[in-house]
Design a protein around this motif. Structure first.
Motif, PDB file in Angstrom:
ATOM      1  N   ARG A  93       0.856  -1.197   0.000  1.00 16.33           N
ATOM      2  CA  ARG A  93       0.000   0.000   0.000  1.00 16.33           C
ATOM      3  C   ARG A  93       0.882   1.233   0.000  1.00 16.33           C
ATOM      4  O   ARG A  93       1.224   1.766   1.045  1.00 16.33           O
ATOM      5  N   LEU A  94       1.213   1.692  -1.201  1.00 16.81           N
ATOM      6  CA  LEU A  94       1.981   2.923  -1.347  1.00 16.81           C
ATOM      7  C   LEU A  94       1.027   4.069  -1.617  1.00 16.81           C
ATOM      8  O   LEU A  94      -0.158   3.863  -1.856  1.00 16.81           O
ATOM      9  N   PHE A  95       1.566   5.290  -1.601  1.00 20.82           N
ATOM     10  CA  PHE A  95       0.794   6.439  -2.064  1.00 20.82           C
ATOM     11  C   PHE A  95       1.019   6.498  -3.573  1.00 20.82           C
ATOM     12  O   PHE A  95       1.966   7.112  -4.057  1.00 20.82           O
ATOM     13  N   GLN A 100      -0.213   7.682  -6.509  1.00 23.65           N
ATOM     14  CA  GLN A 100      -0.054   8.819  -7.424  1.00 23.65           C
ATOM     15  C   GLN A 100       0.785   9.907  -6.771  1.00 23.65           C
ATOM     16  O   GLN A 100       0.427  11.089  -6.751  1.00 23.65           O
ATOM     17  N   MET A 101       1.863   9.471  -6.182  1.00 24.19           N
ATOM     18  CA  MET A 101       2.871  10.388  -5.648  1.00 24.19           C
ATOM     19  C   MET A 101       4.227   9.836  -6.063  1.00 24.19           C
ATOM     20  O   MET A 101       4.358   8.636  -6.322  1.00 24.19           O
ATOM     21  N   GLU A 137       3.090   4.277  -8.652  1.00 23.86           N
ATOM     22  CA  GLU A 137       2.249   3.305  -9.368  1.00 23.86           C
ATOM     23  C   GLU A 137       2.953   2.737 -10.599  1.00 23.86           C
ATOM     24  O   GLU A 137       2.553   1.709 -11.122  1.00 23.86           O
ATOM     25  N   LYS A 166      -2.101  14.864  -0.024  1.00 26.36           N
ATOM     26  CA  LYS A 166      -2.046  13.918  -1.146  1.00 26.36           C
ATOM     27  C   LYS A 166      -1.977  12.483  -0.635  1.00 26.36           C
ATOM     28  O   LYS A 166      -2.589  11.582  -1.203  1.00 26.36           O
ATOM     29  N   ALA A 167      -1.236  12.289   0.438  1.00 23.12           N
ATOM     30  CA  ALA A 167      -1.154  10.942   1.012  1.00 23.12           C
ATOM     31  C   ALA A 167      -2.526  10.487   1.492  1.00 23.12           C
ATOM     32  O   ALA A 167      -2.897   9.323   1.317  1.00 23.12           O
ATOM     33  N   ARG A 200      -5.334  11.424   0.216  1.00 24.54           N
ATOM     34  CA  ARG A 200      -6.061  11.109  -1.007  1.00 24.54           C
ATOM     35  C   ARG A 200      -5.710   9.703  -1.491  1.00 24.54           C
ATOM     36  O   ARG A 200      -6.588   8.943  -1.900  1.00 24.54           O
ATOM     37  N   GLU A 201      -4.449   9.344  -1.394  1.00 26.61           N
ATOM     38  CA  GLU A 201      -4.011   8.056  -1.933  1.00 26.61           C
ATOM     39  C   GLU A 201      -4.406   6.888  -1.036  1.00 26.61           C
ATOM     40  O   GLU A 201      -4.832   5.848  -1.528  1.00 26.61           O
ATOM     41  N   ASP A 202      -4.191   7.013   0.243  1.00 31.72           N
ATOM     42  CA  ASP A 202      -4.554   5.932   1.164  1.00 31.72           C
ATOM     43  C   ASP A 202      -4.624   6.513   2.574  1.00 31.72           C
ATOM     44  O   ASP A 202      -3.613   6.625   3.259  1.00 31.72           O
ATOM     45  N   VAL A 237      -3.255   4.372   5.547  1.00 34.29           N
ATOM     46  CA  VAL A 237      -1.799   4.301   5.644  1.00 34.29           C
ATOM     47  C   VAL A 237      -1.257   5.609   6.206  1.00 34.29           C
ATOM     48  O   VAL A 237      -0.350   5.612   7.042  1.00 34.29           O
ATOM     49  N   ARG A 291      -2.461  16.209 -12.519  1.00 28.31           N
ATOM     50  CA  ARG A 291      -1.452  15.228 -12.154  1.00 28.31           C
ATOM     51  C   ARG A 291      -2.080  14.022 -11.479  1.00 28.31           C
ATOM     52  O   ARG A 291      -1.373  13.133 -11.025  1.00 28.31           O
ATOM     53  N   TYR A 292      -3.372  14.017 -11.395  1.00 26.76           N
ATOM     54  CA  TYR A 292      -4.003  12.991 -10.581  1.00 26.76           C
ATOM     55  C   TYR A 292      -5.261  12.509 -11.286  1.00 26.76           C
ATOM     56  O   TYR A 292      -6.021  13.302 -11.820  1.00 26.76           O
TER      57      TYR A 292
END
Lengths: 257, 348
Positions: free
Chosen positions: A98-100, A102-103, A156, B221-222, B224-226, B229, B345-346
Motif C-alpha cells: 500500500r503505497l501512495f 499517485q505520488m 504506481e 495527497k497521502a 487522497r491516496e490511502d 496508511v 497530475r491525478y
C-alpha cells in the motif's frame, strides 16, 4: 549463525493479553496471549487464515480489537488508534503493498518525515532551504533500497519488487523501535530477496525489533531469533527457532502441509 | 512506404492517443487555444466586455482553485461547494444592501448597511464556520458516500437561501448590494472592480500554492491516496481534512462576497446544484491537483459561457444549454482519453 539469547520473562517489547477479533461469526484471533521480545528478529508463522495479518492489523490500529489488552513496553491499551502507531514506536508494511500510488517515490518517503503538528506542517517546506535532514534521510533510504534513480517516478509505475522495497523503505524512514513487515519476501526475485534480508539484518544490528510474517521456511530459519506460531486464530507456541521448528505440533500444523 | 493506409492511420491514431495521455503537449495546446480565444473575443467585442469577462473569470477561478484543494489534492469529491459560495454572496447582500427600496414589505427584513470591506471578512468567516460544522460530520464519510452527503449540503443550502425569507427575501432576491469603497476611491467602475477581484485571486492562488507545496500539502495527497496508511504513519487525518475543507470554504465565501457585490443582485438561482456540478467539471477538466489547471479550466468555462453568445448561428436562448452540452461532451472525452484533465497530475 549467531542468535541472541532471549528470555521473554526478562524483556518484553509488545505483549498481547487475551486478544480477540471476530469477523462476523469467524474468530480471526481467539484469546491470543503472546510476547514479542524487544531484541532481534521475530517471525510470525502459521497456515493461511491463522490470523497473522490480523494480529499486525490489531497492533497498528488498522482494525479495532473486540477483547483483550495490548501492552507496549509499560503501557496497556484497550484501544489502539492507527495514528498512534509511530507514537508507540511501531511502523509497518502491508501484505498487499500500500503505497501512495499517485505520488513520486521521493514524496512517498518525505511524507513520512513531515512534522506531525498540523499548523507547523503548513509552514514546513521540506524541499526548500528547510528540511535538509529530511532530504538526507530520504536519500539515504532510497539508496539503501536501490531506488535512488527512480526517485521522480510515480509509485504506481514501479514494478512489484520495487514497490515492495519502497514500502519497506518507507517504514524504515521512520526511526522507531519496532518494524513489523507483513510478508516482505513474498514474490521477490532472489536478488531483491537478498537485499531485503540485508535490510532486516541491518535493523537488528542497530538494536531494532523486527517482526516479519513469512511462508518461506528457509528464510524464517535463516533470519529469525524467535518464532511465534499461530494456528486458526490461536496462539500455538513461541520460542527459539531450532526448538520450535522441531516440535511435532508445528510440523503437523504447518510444515507438514 | 509499403504500409497500407489503414495501418498508417491506425498507428497515427495510436500515436495521437499516447500524445493525448502524456502531459505537456496537450496542456500547452489547451493553454494557447484558450488564451487565443480570450484575445480574439476581446478584440472582437471590445475591452469593456473583456473587463466583465475578466471579473467573472476571477470569481470562478477563486472557486475552482479552492475546490481543487479539496477534490484534487485531498481526494474528497465535494459537489456542495456552491453552498459556501452562496453563503458568501448572501452575507455580502444582507450586510450591505440598502433595503429601503422595499415598499411592499411583507416580512421584516434585517438591514445593516455595512460597507463592502466590513462585510467581506464576515462572508469569509461565515463560510468557514459553516464548513467547520458541516465538515465535522462529513469527515465520517469517504468516496461515493462523500459525494452524496455533499450533494445533500448543496440542496440544503439552496433551500435555506430560498426559504429563509426573513433573511434572504427568498426568490425575490436582494437588490442594491454595495460596491466597495476604499477611502475616497469608490470601486464603482468595472475596471476598478476587476482589479480588486484580480488582487483577491492572486491572494487565493498564493495561499493555495503555499499550502500545497508545503509538507501539509504532501500529507493531503497521502490522505487522497490511502487515508489509512497516512494514519498508520501518525497523521490524524480527520484534522487535516477538516483544515483544508474550512480553508477551501472560506475562499469560496470570499468569491461569493465578490460575486454579490459584482452583480449587485443576489437570488437563489445563482446557487443551484447545476452550478455546483459545473464547478466540479471545471476542476476536473482543468486538471486535478493542479492550480494552473483550475485557472485554465475557469478561463475556458467563462469563455464558453460568454463567448458562445457571439456564435452567429446559435439562437441566444440556446446559449446556456449549448454551453452545458459542450462542457458535458468535453468532460466525457477527457475522462475517456485524459482522466487527469488538461493540466492535472491525478486521476480520479
Amino acid at each position: 549463525m549467531t542468535h541472541h539469547h532471549i528470555d521473554p520473562s526478562e524483556y518484553f517489547g509488545i505483549q498481547t493479553i487475551g486478544l480477540t477479533k471476530q469477523f462476523g461469526g469467524v474468530k480471526a484471533l481467539d484469546n491470543v496471549t503472546l510476547t514479542i521480545p524487544i531484541f532481534g528478529i521475530t517471525s510470525v508463522v502459521g497456515p493461511n487464515g491463522s490470523g497473522k495479518s490480523t494480529l499486525v492489523n490489531l497492533l497498528t490500529g488498522v482494525l479495532p480489537y473486540d477483547q483483550g489488552i495490548v501492552k507496549i513496553e509499560t503501557n496497556s491499551f484497550e484501544v489502539i488508534h492507527a495514528y498512534e502507531t509511530p507514537g508507540h514506536g511501531i511502523t509497518r508494511t502491508f501484505q498487499e503493498v500500500r503505497l501512495f500510488d499517485q505520488m513520486t517515490v521521493w514524496d512517498n518517503l518525505m511524507v513520512v518525515l513531515t512534522n506531525r503538528k498540523l499548523w507547523a506542517s503548513m509552514i514546513e517546506r521540506s524541499n526548500g532551504r528547510q528540511g535538509a535532514d529530511h532530504r538526507e534521510k530520504t536519500e539515504e533510504i532510497l539508496k539503501k533500497v536501490g531506488m535512488w534513480e527512480k526517485r521522480d517516478s510515480m509509485a504506481e509505475d514501479l514494478s512489484y519488487g520495487q514497490r515492495k522495497l519502497l514500502e519497506i523503505g518507507r517504514a524504515m524512514a521512520l526511526e522507531v523501535q519496532v518494524y513489523i513487515l507483513d510478508e516482505p519476501f513474498a514474490g521477490l526475485f532472489p536478488q531483491m530477496l537478498e537485499r531485503v534480508k540485508d535490510l532486516l539484518r541491518e535493523l537488528r544490528a542497530s538494536g531494532r525489533t523486527v517482526v516479519f510474517i513469512s511462508h518461506n521456511m528457509d528464510i524464517v530459519r535463516e533470519l529469525s531469533d524467535q518464532i511465534i506460531v499461530l494456528e486458526s486464530g490461536k496462539f500455538l507456541m513461541s520460542g527459539e527457532v531450532d526448538k520450535i521448528l522441531n516440535q511435532p505440533e508445528v510440523i503437523r500444523a504447518y510444515l507438514g502441509t | 512506404m509499403n504500409s497500407s493506409p489503414a495501418t498508417t492511420n491506425a498507428s497515427l491514431m495510436a500515436r495521437g492517443m499516447t500524445a493525448l495521455r502524456e502531459k505537456g503537449d496537450i496542456e500547452l495546446y489547451a493553454n494557447v487555444f484558450v488564451i487565443a480565444w480570450a484575445v480574439i473575443i476581446t478584440l472582437w467585442q471590445g475591452t469593456g466586455f473583456a473587463v466583465t469577462l475578466g471579473t467573472v473569470f476571477c470569481i470562478w477561478a477563486i472557486l475552482s482553485v479552492s475546490l481543487n484543494l479539496v477534490v484534487g489534492y485531498t481526494g474528497l469529491l465535494s459537489v456542495g461547494h456552491i453552498g459556501f459560495f452562496g453563503i458568501g454572496a448572501y452575507g455580502m447582500a444582507i450586510l450591505t444592501s440598502d433595503t429601503s427600496y422595499e415598499l411592499l414589505r411583507t416580512e421584516s427584513i434585517a438591514q445593516f448597511g455595512w460597507p463592502f470591506f466590513a462585510a467581506l471578512p464576515v462572508c469569509v468567516i461565515a463560510a468557514g464556520a459553516v464548513a467547520l460544522a458541516v465538515g465535522a460530520v462529513f469527515n465520517r464519510f469517504r468516496d461515493d458516500i462523500y459525494v452524496l452527503v455533499s450533494f445533500g449540503f448543496a440542496i440544503i443550502a439552496f433551500n435555506v437561501f430560498l426559504s429563509w425569507r426573513g433573511l434572504t427575501r427568498g426568490a425575490y432576491g436582494i437588490r442594491d448590494v454595495a460596491r466597495p469603497k476604499i477611502g475616497s476611491w469608490e470601486v464603482s467602475g468595472e475596471l476598478d472592480f476587476l482589479i480588486l477581484c484580480a488582487v483577491f485571486l492572486l491572494i487565493v492562488v498564493g495561499i493555495s500554492w503555499f499550502l500545497v507545496s508545503s509538507s501539509f500539502g504532501r500529507v493531503l495527497k497521502a490522505i487522497r491516496e490511502d487515508e489509512q496508511v497516512a494514519q498508520v504513519f501518525g497523521y490524524r487525518t480527520t484534522f487535516y481534512k477538516l483544515a483544508i475543507w474550512v480553508i477551501s470554504a472560506m475562499m469560496a465565501g470570499l468569491a461569493g462576497g465578490l460575486f454579490g457585490s459584482f452583480t449587485t443582485f443576489v437570488d437563489p438561482n445563482s446557487f443551484i446544484l447545476l452550478e455546483s456540478m459545473l464547478l466540479v467539471s471545471i476542476v476536473i477538466l482543468g486538471g486535478l491537483a493542479s492550480i494552473r489547471g483550475s485557472l485554465l479550466g475557469a478561463l475556458a468555462f467563462v469563455l464558453l459561457e460568454e463567448g458562445m453568445r457571439f456564435i452567429p448561428f446559435l439562437p441566444s436562448e440556446f446559449v446556456g444549454q449549448a454551453r452545458q452540452v459542450v462542457l458535458g461532451v468535453l468532460l466525457v472525452l477527457l475522462m475517456l482519453f485524459r482522466p487527469q484533465g488538461l493540466a492535472g497530475r491525478y486521476k480520479l
